[in-house]
Design an enzyme around this catalytic site. Structure first.
Site, PDB file in Angstrom:
ATOM      1  N   THR A  75       0.848  -1.199   0.000  1.00 52.43           N
ATOM      2  CA  THR A  75       0.000   0.000   0.000  1.00 52.43           C
ATOM      3  C   THR A  75       0.886   1.254   0.000  1.00 52.43           C
ATOM      4  O   THR A  75       0.633   2.204  -0.755  1.00 52.43           O
ATOM      5  CB  THR A  75      -0.938  -0.007   1.221  1.00 52.43           C
ATOM      6  OG1 THR A  75      -1.762  -1.179   1.136  1.00 52.43           O
ATOM      7  CG2 THR A  75      -1.825   1.227   1.267  1.00 52.43           C
ATOM      8  N   GLN A 173       0.738 -10.475  -5.543  1.00 53.71           N
ATOM      9  CA  GLN A 173       0.169 -11.832  -5.573  1.00 53.71           C
ATOM     10  C   GLN A 173       0.918 -12.738  -6.555  1.00 53.71           C
ATOM     11  O   GLN A 173       0.508 -13.873  -6.788  1.00 53.71           O
ATOM     12  CB  GLN A 173      -1.321 -11.771  -5.951  1.00 53.71           C
ATOM     13  CG  GLN A 173      -2.167 -10.970  -4.972  1.00 53.71           C
ATOM     14  CD  GLN A 173      -2.458 -11.696  -3.659  1.00 53.71           C
ATOM     15  OE1 GLN A 173      -2.123 -12.876  -3.485  1.00 53.71           O
ATOM     16  NE2 GLN A 173      -3.078 -11.001  -2.721  1.00 53.71           N
ATOM     17  N   ALA A 194       5.637  -8.453   1.978  1.00 52.45           N
ATOM     18  CA  ALA A 194       6.209  -9.660   2.596  1.00 52.45           C
ATOM     19  C   ALA A 194       5.135 -10.661   3.015  1.00 52.45           C
ATOM     20  O   ALA A 194       5.309 -11.867   2.855  1.00 52.45           O
ATOM     21  CB  ALA A 194       7.044  -9.263   3.814  1.00 52.45           C
ATOM     22  N   HIS A 195       3.994 -10.143   3.530  1.00 52.11           N
ATOM     23  CA  HIS A 195       3.054 -11.093   4.147  1.00 52.11           C
ATOM     24  C   HIS A 195       2.277 -11.932   3.140  1.00 52.11           C
ATOM     25  O   HIS A 195       1.583 -12.867   3.511  1.00 52.11           O
ATOM     26  CB  HIS A 195       2.116 -10.387   5.133  1.00 52.11           C
ATOM     27  CG  HIS A 195       1.053  -9.511   4.546  1.00 52.11           C
ATOM     28  ND1 HIS A 195      -0.265  -9.880   4.528  1.00 52.11           N
ATOM     29  CD2 HIS A 195       1.095  -8.285   3.980  1.00 52.11           C
ATOM     30  CE1 HIS A 195      -0.992  -8.902   3.996  1.00 52.11           C
ATOM     31  NE2 HIS A 195      -0.189  -7.928   3.656  1.00 52.11           N
ATOM     32  N   THR A 231      12.728   4.828  10.784  1.00 54.80           N
ATOM     33  CA  THR A 231      13.628   3.774  11.265  1.00 54.80           C
ATOM     34  C   THR A 231      13.288   2.445  10.609  1.00 54.80           C
ATOM     35  O   THR A 231      12.110   2.094  10.485  1.00 54.80           O
ATOM     36  CB  THR A 231      13.510   3.662  12.807  1.00 54.80           C
ATOM     37  OG1 THR A 231      13.890   4.920  13.358  1.00 54.80           O
ATOM     38  CG2 THR A 231      14.379   2.556  13.358  1.00 54.80           C
ATOM     39  N   CYS A 318     -17.281  -4.636   2.624  1.00 46.89           N
ATOM     40  CA  CYS A 318     -18.367  -4.102   3.436  1.00 46.89           C
ATOM     41  C   CYS A 318     -18.177  -2.597   3.588  1.00 46.89           C
ATOM     42  O   CYS A 318     -17.119  -2.154   4.016  1.00 46.89           O
ATOM     43  CB  CYS A 318     -18.365  -4.767   4.804  1.00 46.89           C
ATOM     44  SG  CYS A 318     -19.748  -4.224   5.813  1.00 46.89           S
TER      45      CYS A 318
HETATM   46  N1  PLP Z   1      -1.931  -5.240  -3.860  1.00 50.13           N
HETATM   47  C1  PLP Z   1      -2.516  -6.451  -3.861  1.00 50.13           C
HETATM   48  C2  PLP Z   1      -2.772  -7.144  -5.157  1.00 50.13           C
HETATM   49  C3  PLP Z   1      -2.892  -7.043  -2.665  1.00 50.13           C
HETATM   50  O1  PLP Z   1      -3.489  -8.224  -2.665  1.00 50.13           O
HETATM   51  C4  PLP Z   1      -2.654  -6.345  -1.452  1.00 50.13           C
HETATM   52  C5  PLP Z   1      -3.091  -6.892  -0.161  1.00 50.13           C
HETATM   53  O2  PLP Z   1      -4.245  -7.201   0.028  1.00 50.13           O
HETATM   54  C6  PLP Z   1      -2.021  -5.086  -1.509  1.00 50.13           C
HETATM   55  C7  PLP Z   1      -1.679  -4.582  -2.731  1.00 50.13           C
HETATM   56  C8  PLP Z   1      -1.715  -4.317  -0.270  1.00 50.13           C
HETATM   57  O3  PLP Z   1      -0.570  -4.880   0.342  1.00 50.13           O
HETATM   58  P1  PLP Z   1      -0.134  -4.502   1.833  1.00 50.13           P
HETATM   59  O4  PLP Z   1      -0.964  -5.336   2.740  1.00 50.13           O
HETATM   60  O5  PLP Z   1       1.325  -4.897   1.891  1.00 50.13           O
HETATM   61  O6  PLP Z   1      -0.296  -3.054   2.011  1.00 50.13           O
END
Ligand code: PLP
Length: 372
Positions: A75, A173, A194-195, A231, A318
């Site tokens: 994001t 993704q 990363a997640h 940081t 939602c």
């Molecule tokens: N772009 C895509 C395609 C995503 O699936 C997501 C997460 O849902 C994001 C961006 C946002 O990533 P982050 O959670 O690292 O801000």
């Protein structure tokens, strides 16, 4: 839910289960003191974690380490790039993540086909219909359908039309699911998180082509070569580095995940003719399945599966208490009721065939119940 059973997690596109080796490393780094910007030995040790991670991320996408800027997630990367294009012409695919849609409210949307792939003919028409765009944003893999987008062709077409046009791709993704080569894609910016690749939450990277500049989004200290203040999240960054390395090493294992996903879809197709699989005819990553079930809304399905111990998601968002149909599925031509009947099932490295077998059973039971 049968409390004796461990719930089954099938929502990797929302966030992936962290690999144990990554948890171990993050825990270790968190136990050490040191700001990666400090010059003493503690700082230098922290700095080494950051620089090693930069190389690991760079290797995953085949760039040089200085092209990688660590931040708080995709994001932030998206907002960083888009803040430099506030009053410029931007074309974005109609199926981008809300981080793109909301950072560029003035953008023009490139439609997708009913298979969920960016419509290249419509894209060329948009290019010709106005001044050359300053930026084009097309994600590499859609989070809801898993459909792989023709980013390389898009960059080629865009740059043939106007060499000054820049291209950003959200590869969140895609990382760890398909091989990634930033230069080969021809993009100028890429964002990673990363997640989504079995690393920690709250850390990501912005990758940029050498020679391309972007506006500073965070003001403050001179971290990340003065390109991203704040940081360093040393433990998170170290975790992202290891997650990136493991994502690259485990790419071949994606074939097994793909087989599980295909079994799931085949069995659901056999069980009911009310199921529609979005993006099934397009190239897709192997872990994602987006299944509409006619006559059954996604929230009811979600709750029913949750009670049976399965965690999946719907593409609907939602807002003020009302569920809005997924913009991705409606862009693919689904009507509101169809889009609101779709569930996203996303598998990952820890998904087992026993879990998929159990899910198929639960899905069939739910589909039968919701038809009566
Ligand atoms: N772009 C895509 C395609 C995503 O699936 C997501 C997460 O849902 C994001 C961006 C946002 O990533 P982050 O959670 O690292 O801000």
């Amino acid at each position: 839910m049968d409390m004796m059973k461990t719930p089954v997690y099938l929502d990797y596109n929302a966030t992936a289960r962290i690999r144990p080796q990554v948890i171990e490393l993050v825990r270790k780094v968190m136990g050490e003191v040191g700001n990666a910007s400090s010059v003493h030995g503690f700082g230098r040790a922290a700095r080494k974690y950051v620089e090693d991670a930069r190389t690991q991320v760079a290797d995953l996408i085949n760039v040089r380490a200085p092209q990688v800027i660590f931040n708080s997630g995709a994001t932030e990367g998206i907002n960083t790039v888009l803040c430099g294009f506030k009053d410029k012409r931007i074309l974005i695919s109609a199926i981008e993540h809300p981080a793109v849609l909301e950072s560029a409210p003035h953008s023009e949307k490139i439609p997708v086909t009913e298979d969920g792939v960016v419509d290249l003919a419509a894209f060329e028409k948009l290019l010709k219909d106005g001044a050359p765009p300053a930026l084009i944003c097309v994600m590499l893999v859609n989070s809801e359908t898993g459909v792989i987008q023709p980013v390389k062709e898009i960059a080629e077409i865009a740059k043939t039309h106007s060499p000054e046009t820049l291209v950003m791709t959200d590869a969140v993704q895609a990382a760890g699911r398909i091989p990634l080569d930033f230069n080969d894609l021809g993009a100028d910016f890429m964002v990673l998180s990363a997640h989504k690749m079995a690393g920690p939450q709250g850390v990501g990277a912005l990758i940029f082509r050498e020679g391309v500049s972007f506006e500073k989004f965070m003001c403050g200290g001179g971290q990340e070569s003065r390109q991203r203040a704040g940081t360093h999240n040393t433990a998170g960054i170290a975790g992202m580095g290891l997650a990136a390395q493991l994502a690259g090493e485990n790419l071949p294992a994606y074939e097994d995940i793909t087989k599980l996903r295909d079994t799931l879809e085949n069995e659901i197709r056999k069980a009911t003719n009310r199921a529609v699989i979005y993006g099934a005819n397009a190239p897709r990553v192997g872990n994602t399945s987006n299944i509409g079930l006619s006559g059954a809304d996604a929230q009811t399905q979600l709750m029913s599966l949750d009670l049976e111990g399965f965690a999946v998601s719907s593409g609907s968002a939602c807002s003020s208490g009302a569920w809005k149909a997924s913009h991705v599925l409606t862009a693919m031509g689904a009507d509101e009721a169809e889009a609101k009947s779709a569930l996203r099932i996303s598998l990952g490295w820890a998904t087992t065939s026993a879990e998929i077998d159990a899910f198929i059973k639960a899905y069939k039971k739910m589909a039968d119940r919701l038809s009566s």
